[in-house]
Design an enzyme around this catalytic site. Structure first.
Site, PDB file in Angstrom:
ATOM      1  N   SER A  73       0.832  -1.203   0.000  1.00 16.27           N
ATOM      2  CA  SER A  73       0.000   0.000   0.000  1.00 16.27           C
ATOM      3  C   SER A  73       0.865   1.252   0.000  1.00 16.27           C
ATOM      4  O   SER A  73       0.500   2.267  -0.609  1.00 16.27           O
ATOM      5  CB  SER A  73      -0.966   0.006   1.184  1.00 16.27           C
ATOM      6  OG  SER A  73      -0.279  -0.089   2.411  1.00 16.27           O
ATOM      7  N   GLU A  74       2.029   1.202   0.678  1.00 11.30           N
ATOM      8  CA  GLU A  74       2.996   2.295   0.596  1.00 11.30           C
ATOM      9  C   GLU A  74       4.424   1.766   0.679  1.00 11.30           C
ATOM     10  O   GLU A  74       4.678   0.723   1.281  1.00 11.30           O
ATOM     11  CB  GLU A  74       2.803   3.325   1.710  1.00 11.30           C
ATOM     12  CG  GLU A  74       1.709   4.356   1.449  1.00 11.30           C
ATOM     13  CD  GLU A  74       0.433   4.036   2.189  1.00 11.30           C
ATOM     14  OE1 GLU A  74      -0.581   4.706   1.931  1.00 11.30           O
ATOM     15  OE2 GLU A  74       0.429   3.101   3.010  1.00 11.30           O
ATOM     16  N   THR A  75       5.323   2.529   0.058  1.00  9.71           N
ATOM     17  CA  THR A  75       6.763   2.315   0.159  1.00  9.71           C
ATOM     18  C   THR A  75       7.391   3.653   0.508  1.00  9.71           C
ATOM     19  O   THR A  75       6.996   4.691  -0.045  1.00  9.71           O
ATOM     20  CB  THR A  75       7.340   1.803  -1.171  1.00  9.71           C
ATOM     21  OG1 THR A  75       6.779   0.520  -1.471  1.00  9.71           O
ATOM     22  CG2 THR A  75       8.853   1.675  -1.115  1.00  9.71           C
TER      23      THR A  75
END
Length: 304
Positions: free
Chosen positions: A45-47
């Site tokens: 979902s995020e990096t």
């Protein structure tokens, strides 16, 4: 150049729970397009990408990417990135300061027996209450009816403390479980006032899901369409700030434990606290535990 990365599960104390995060260290020299491509490759979902701070008084510049776009602020990326950096630090600090597009984000580090057990962020912006929606309009985004939406405490509303979300309260745990994203309705309603995601919750929490006082879910746009997020710190802290704003208490601290991801098989526990003084919100916080999962290196072909 070999670039290091670490992956962690955030807002959980056990592997394969919480929300996955990839933290790319040594990110200096990467272009925005390269960061976006790497985030799409990880497909979490995020990096996050850790860069040297612009101001030496701070600890790092942190850029946050979903698989489809860069965002100004997010919850579990800050909690997880602080956990990774604090766990690697030779000289432990009680707080780190991250430079982000939404502003300066402080993250406090809690240690026990020589290891990091919890991190907690402070929201970078004051609460902003934006557009209100009708129960029917909000419910349509998650394939429910207006009767499923509870409006006696607040109407469905877009709120932000750095990243905007549509927040909806539901009457029952059963309705929360039944919700599904409706792409057509979602496209009609959002984006609005910067909100691209829907965070919805209920106070109807069974005893088996203690210590949670609320159960929540969140739908967002991913690389392959609408998807669900197992733990959304930035939405949770914004919602906690909204609850505190509605609360008549003038001075003190309001604490709330929120569960998310239970219906996905990735249970997450998010702990919030909001401080009020003279009836106004002074600060809003969200934190939790993390578990390191993987670490490694990669080299981009165009870097030689």
């Amino acid at each position: 150049m070999q670039r290091r990365y670490v992956t962690v599960d955030v807002f959980t104390d056990r592997a394969f729970g919480g929300n996955q995060l990839a933290v790319v260290l040594d990110a200096g020299g990467l272009s925005t397009a390269q960061m976006q491509a790497i985030a799409t490759e990880f497909n979490y979902s995020e990096t996050t990408f850790v860069l040297p701070p612009r101001d030496k008084a701070n600890d790092a510049e942190v850029r946050i990417f979903t698989p489809v776009l860069e965002i100004a602020f997010a919850g579990h990326p800050n909690v997880g990135t602080a956990f990774v950096l604090a766990s690697m630090a030779k000289e432990p600090k009680p707080r780190v300061l991250f430079e982000e597009k939404a502003g300066l984000v402080p993250v406090d580090i809690v240690r026990a027996q020589g290891r990091v057990i919890r991190t907690e962020l402070t929201a970078p912006q004051p609460l902003a209450r934006l557009a209100q929606l009708s129960a029917a309009e909000a419910a349509s985004c998650i394939s429910l009816s207006a009767d499923d939406v509870r409006t006696d405490s607040h109407a469905p509303q877009i709120v932000t403390v750095g990243n905007a979300f549509l927040v909806i309260e539901l009457h029952s745990r059963e309705a929360l479980k039944r919700a599904r994203p409706d792409a057509a309705a979602y496209g009609r309603v959002l984006p609005r006032d910067g909100a691209r995601s829907v965070w919805f919750y209920t106070r109807d929490v069974p005893a088996a899901e203690a210590p949670c006082e609320r159960q929540a879910r969140m739908f967002m746009r991913g690389a392959s369409g609408l998807t669900e997020d197992p733990a959304t710190g930035s939405a949770t802290v914004a919602a906690a700030a909204l609850f505190a704003d509605l609360d008549p208490m003038r001075d003190g601290e309001l604490k709330l434990t929120v569960g998310q991801g239970f219906d996905m098989g990735r249970p997450s526990i998010l702990q919030t606290r909001v401080r009020k003084q003279d009836g106004k919100i002074v600060s809003a916080h969200v934190g939790g535990s993390c578990v390191q999962m993987m670490e490694g290196t990669f080299k981009l072909a165009e870097e030689g």
